[in-house]
Design a protein around this motif. Structure first.
Motif, PDB file in Angstrom:
ATOM      1  N   ILE A 192       0.816  -1.207   0.000  1.00  0.00           N
ATOM      2  CA  ILE A 192       0.000   0.000   0.000  1.00  0.00           C
ATOM      3  C   ILE A 192       0.854   1.263   0.000  1.00  0.00           C
ATOM      4  O   ILE A 192       0.467   2.289  -0.577  1.00  0.00           O
ATOM      5  CB  ILE A 192      -0.983  -0.009   1.202  1.00  0.00           C
ATOM      6  CG1 ILE A 192      -2.002   1.117   1.077  1.00  0.00           C
ATOM      7  CG2 ILE A 192      -0.253   0.021   2.524  1.00  0.00           C
ATOM      8  CD1 ILE A 192      -2.886   1.058  -0.134  1.00  0.00           C
ATOM      9  N   SER A 196       0.747   4.280  -2.648  1.00  0.00           N
ATOM     10  CA  SER A 196       0.648   5.692  -2.269  1.00  0.00           C
ATOM     11  C   SER A 196       1.660   6.548  -3.026  1.00  0.00           C
ATOM     12  O   SER A 196       1.356   7.674  -3.446  1.00  0.00           O
ATOM     13  CB  SER A 196       0.851   5.838  -0.762  1.00  0.00           C
ATOM     14  OG  SER A 196       0.746   7.182  -0.363  1.00  0.00           O
ATOM     15  N   TRP A 217      -6.383   2.037   1.033  1.00  0.00           N
ATOM     16  CA  TRP A 217      -6.240   2.352   2.460  1.00  0.00           C
ATOM     17  C   TRP A 217      -7.269   1.576   3.278  1.00  0.00           C
ATOM     18  O   TRP A 217      -6.955   1.070   4.375  1.00  0.00           O
ATOM     19  CB  TRP A 217      -6.420   3.851   2.696  1.00  0.00           C
ATOM     20  CG  TRP A 217      -5.315   4.733   2.185  1.00  0.00           C
ATOM     21  CD1 TRP A 217      -5.454   5.816   1.363  1.00  0.00           C
ATOM     22  CD2 TRP A 217      -3.921   4.645   2.484  1.00  0.00           C
ATOM     23  NE1 TRP A 217      -4.237   6.398   1.120  1.00  0.00           N
ATOM     24  CE2 TRP A 217      -3.268   5.695   1.797  1.00  0.00           C
ATOM     25  CE3 TRP A 217      -3.142   3.766   3.252  1.00  0.00           C
ATOM     26  CZ2 TRP A 217      -1.890   5.905   1.854  1.00  0.00           C
ATOM     27  CZ3 TRP A 217      -1.762   3.960   3.316  1.00  0.00           C
ATOM     28  CH2 TRP A 217      -1.150   5.022   2.620  1.00  0.00           C
ATOM     29  N   HIS A 222      -6.280   1.045   7.104  1.00  0.00           N
ATOM     30  CA  HIS A 222      -5.907   2.435   7.420  1.00  0.00           C
ATOM     31  C   HIS A 222      -7.120   3.340   7.220  1.00  0.00           C
ATOM     32  O   HIS A 222      -7.190   4.112   6.256  1.00  0.00           O
ATOM     33  CB  HIS A 222      -4.743   2.887   6.527  1.00  0.00           C
ATOM     34  CG  HIS A 222      -3.505   2.074   6.697  1.00  0.00           C
ATOM     35  ND1 HIS A 222      -2.677   2.173   7.790  1.00  0.00           N
ATOM     36  CD2 HIS A 222      -2.944   1.131   5.893  1.00  0.00           C
ATOM     37  CE1 HIS A 222      -1.654   1.348   7.668  1.00  0.00           C
ATOM     38  NE2 HIS A 222      -1.804   0.690   6.523  1.00  0.00           N
ATOM     39  N   LYS A 225      -6.564   7.229   6.933  1.00  0.00           N
ATOM     40  CA  LYS A 225      -6.012   7.646   5.645  1.00  0.00           C
ATOM     41  C   LYS A 225      -7.061   7.556   4.545  1.00  0.00           C
ATOM     42  O   LYS A 225      -7.072   8.376   3.628  1.00  0.00           O
ATOM     43  CB  LYS A 225      -4.776   6.811   5.307  1.00  0.00           C
ATOM     44  CG  LYS A 225      -3.583   7.122   6.205  1.00  0.00           C
ATOM     45  CD  LYS A 225      -2.356   6.316   5.821  1.00  0.00           C
ATOM     46  CE  LYS A 225      -1.163   6.699   6.696  1.00  0.00           C
ATOM     47  NZ  LYS A 225       0.055   5.927   6.380  1.00  0.00           N
ATOM     48  N   ALA A 226      -7.935   6.544   4.644  1.00  0.00           N
ATOM     49  CA  ALA A 226      -9.020   6.411   3.667  1.00  0.00           C
ATOM     50  C   ALA A 226      -9.970   7.602   3.764  1.00  0.00           C
ATOM     51  O   ALA A 226     -10.353   8.193   2.746  1.00  0.00           O
ATOM     52  CB  ALA A 226      -9.780   5.110   3.893  1.00  0.00           C
ATOM     53  N   CYS A 229      -8.210  10.729   2.457  1.00  0.00           N
ATOM     54  CA  CYS A 229      -8.137  10.694   0.988  1.00  0.00           C
ATOM     55  C   CYS A 229      -9.489  11.060   0.381  1.00  0.00           C
ATOM     56  O   CYS A 229      -9.562  11.784  -0.623  1.00  0.00           O
ATOM     57  CB  CYS A 229      -7.704   9.296   0.542  1.00  0.00           C
ATOM     58  SG  CYS A 229      -7.224   9.172  -1.186  1.00  0.00           S
TER      59      CYS A 229
END
Length: 513
Positions: A192, A196, A217, A222, A225-226, A229
Motif C-alpha cells: 500500500i 501511495s 487504504w 488504514h 487515511k481512507a 483521501c
C-alpha cells in the motif's frame, strides 16, 4: 435507389443488423451479397464473423473464417476476440498459435492477453505478456492494463514490478488508465505504501484513481487515511460517486467506525445525489453487525427500499457468527436458502450455525440435503508468488513437488507456536470428530500450506504474501500471528474481504474482522 449494391453501404447495413441484435438478418444480407467471394470483401466477412461471435454462434464464425477468400489481421483478431468472449479459450489459443509470428500485431497479442485474464487464466495471460515482450513486440496501454490486472488478481508483485520496468524501458506514457492499473496492482499485492507513492506521482487523476487509493487504504486497515483521501478528493472538486463512497464505507466497517460510516451513508442522497445500491446497504449491515448492533441491523434491513438479497443476509450472518448470535444467524441462513436454494453458501452457513451449537444431527441433515440437490461448496485455495512463479495450494494438498518439506515445516512451526501459547481453535472445524482429529483437519488448510512453503522457499526477513480466495479462518489467523513473531517475518495475507498484515505477533486488523 440501387444503393444496396454499394459495398460500403452493404457492410454498414450488415453491421447495423449486428448492433441491433438481428444477426440472422445480417447473415441473410451477407449470403445475398454478390461481392462476398471477392478478395476486397474482407471487411464484410470480418463484420459478420464478429456478429456471430458476439451472439455465441461460434461454430458458424469458425466455418465462415475457413471459407474466407482472403484474410487480414482484423479477421484473425475478430475471431480470437469472439472465441475468448465466449469462453472458447482452447480454440482461441489454437487460432493464435496457428498464426505466423509476423502476422501477429500488438492488437493480436493484447486481445489474447486480455481474453485470458477475463477467463480467469491470469498466470497464462502474464506468461503470454512476457513472451510478447521477449519477441520484441512493444505493448500498448491496454496490454499493460490487462497484464497489471492479472497481477492484481493473483498478488503477483514480482511480475507487476517487471511490467513497471517494461513501461519505463519502452517509454510508454503513464496515462490515467495505466496509472490506475499500476496503483491497483500495488494495493492488491499488499504494498500500500508503494501504491501511495504511485498515487502521489500521477499527474492525471480521475474519480477511479481516487477510488482505488481509498479502497487501498480501507482494505489495508488504514481507515483514517481512507477518510482523509476521501476528503482530499472532494476538496479538489471531484464529486464522490457510488464506488468511492462504497470504498470509504468499507474502511469504516473494517475499523468499527459505525457513527462515521452511518453519517457518510446518510450523506449519499442529501449531499452528493447518489442513489445507494444493494452493495451500499450490505456494507451498512456489515458495519452494524460487526459492532454487535443486531437490532439496528435488522431494523435497517426491514426499512430498506430495496428487497434484501443474498449479500445482505450473508453480511448479517457473518456478523452473527463472529458474535456467536445463534438465533439471528439461523434467521439469516434460512433467508439465504429461500433466496438461492441451490447456492452452496446458504447450506454451508446453516450447517456452520448448527455445528457451532453442537447440533450434529442437524449438520448431517443439511449436508445430506446438499448432496441430494447436487450443491457443491466452492473449494478454498491459497497462492504465493516465489521467484516470479505462482504456487497454488488447496486444503490437504499433496500435489506440490515439495510436499514433504512443506508438511515437515508446517509441523515444526505449529509445535513452536504451541510452546508460545498457540492453541488450535478447533471450533473452526465443523464436523463431529474428536479434538485430535480436528487439529489434523485444521493443520492442512491452504493458507497454512502456503505459509510453510514461503518459509522454506525464501530467505530470512523476506516478506511473505499469501492470497486466499475465501475468508481466512480464525485458527489460521491466530497461527499467523504467532509465526510472524517466531520467524521475525512480516506476513501479508489477502483474503476475500481485506488484508491482514502480521508483524511481531500482532495483526493490522486488531482482531476486528
Amino acid at each position: 435507389m440501387g444503393f444496396e449494391y454499394d459495398v460500403f453501404v452493404r457492410v454498414c447495413l450488415v453491421e447495423m443488423y449486428v448492433k441491433v441484435e438481428l444477426v440472422d438478418y445480417a447473415l441473410q444480407l451477407f449470403d445475398e451479397s454478390p461481392e462476398r467471394n471477392k478478395v476486397e470483401s474482407v471487411l464484410l466477412w470480418n463484420v459478420v464473423i464478429n456478429g456471430c461471435c458476439k451472439f455465441g454462434r461460434v461454430s458458424k464464425a469458425l466455418a465462415l473464417f475457413e471459407e474466407m477468400p482472403e484474410r487480414n489481421i482484423g479477421s484473425w483478431n475478430s475471431l480470437i476476440s469472439g472465441l475468448l468472449r465466449n469462453g472458447e479459450v482452447e480454440k482461441a489459443m489454437e487460432v493464435f498459435d496457428g498464426m505466423m509470428t509476423d502476422e501477429k500485431n500488438v492488437v493480436t497479442w493484447t486481445t489474447m492477453i486480455h481474453g485470458l485474464t477475463l477467463n480467469g487464466l491470469h498466470q497464462k495471460g502474464l506468461d503470454l505478456f512476457f513472451k510478447m515482450v521477449d519477441e520484441g513486440v512493444k505493448p500498448n496501454g491496454l496490454t499493460v492494463v490487462s497484464a497489471l490486472s492479472a497481477c492484481a488478481r493473483t498478488g503477483a508483485l514480482e511480475a507487476g514490478r517487471k511490467i513497471r520496468d517494461s513501461i519505463t524501458n519502452s517509454g510508454l506514457h503513464l496515462n490515467v488508465a495505466v496509472g490506475n492499473a499500476l496503483l491497483d496492482m500495488y494495493a492488491k499485492c499488499g504494498y500500500i505504501e508503494s501504491a501511495s507513492l504511485v498515487f502521489s506521482g500521477l499527474k492525471e487523476k480521475d474519480i477511479r484513481t481516487w477510488s482505488i487509493m481509498i479502497w487501498g487504504w480501507a482494505i489495508h486497515g488504514h481507515v483514517d487515511k481512507a477518510l482523509r483521501c476521501f476528503e482530499q478528493m472532494r476538496s479538489t472538486g471531484i464529486k464522490p460517486d457510488g464506488v468511492s463512497v462504497l470504498a470509504v464505507l468499507t474502511g469504516c466497517s473494517h475499523a468499527g467506525r459505525v457513527d462515521q460510516g452511518l453519517q457518510i451513508f446518510d450523506g449519499m442522497r442529501r449531499e452528493w445525489s447518489i442513489e445507494p445500491t444493494m452493495k451500499h446497504y450490505a456494507v451498512v449491515v456489515d458495519l452494524l453487525g460487526r459492532a454487535g448492533r443486531f437490532d439496528e441491523a435488522l431494523k435497517f434491513i426491514e426499512n430498506m427500499p430495496l428487497e434484501p438479497d443474498y449479500v445482505i443476509w450473508g453480511a448479517l450472518f457473518s456478523a452473527c457468527r463472529a458474535h456467536k448470535n445463534i438465533e439471528m444467524a439461523k434467521v439469516a441462513s434460512e433467508k439465504l436458502l429461500q433466496l438461492e436454494p441451490k447456492h452452496a453458501g446458504g447450506h454451508v452457513f446453516l450447517s456452520n450455525v448448527y455445528a457451532g451449537a453442537g447440533r450434529w444431527d442437524d449438520v448431517e441433515r443439511v449436508r445430506s440435503s446438499m448432496k441430494n440437490k447436487n450443491v457443491e461448496k466452492d473449494p478454498g485455495w491459497s497462492s504465493m508468488e516465489v521467484d516470479g512463479q505462482l504456487h497454488t495450494f488447496v486444503a490437504g494438498d499433496s500435489a506440490h513437488t515439495r510436499k514433504h518439506e512443506i508438511y515437515s515445516k508446517l509441523e515444526e512451526i505449529i509445535m513452536g507456536a504451541k510452546q508460545l501459547g498457540y492453541m488450535p481453535e478447533t471450533e473452526w472445524v465443523l464436523h463431529n470428530i474428536d479434538e485430535e482429529e480436528k487439529e489434523g483437519a485444521l493443520g492442512s488448510h491452504s493458507e497454512k500450506l502456503a505459509l510453510a512453503f514461503g518459509l522454506i522457499s525464501t530467505g530470512p526477513g523476506v516478506l511473505l504474501t499469501i492470497v486466499k480466495n475465501l475468508r481466512v479462518c480464525g485458527d489460521c489467523h491466530s497461527l499467523m500471528k504467532y509465526i510472524s513473531k517466531m520467524s521475525q517475518r512480516v506476513i501479508v495475507l489477502r483474503d476475500i474481504k481485506r488484508f491482514h498484515h502480521f508483524k511481531d505477533g500482532v495483526c493490522s486488523c486488531k482482531d476486528y474482522w
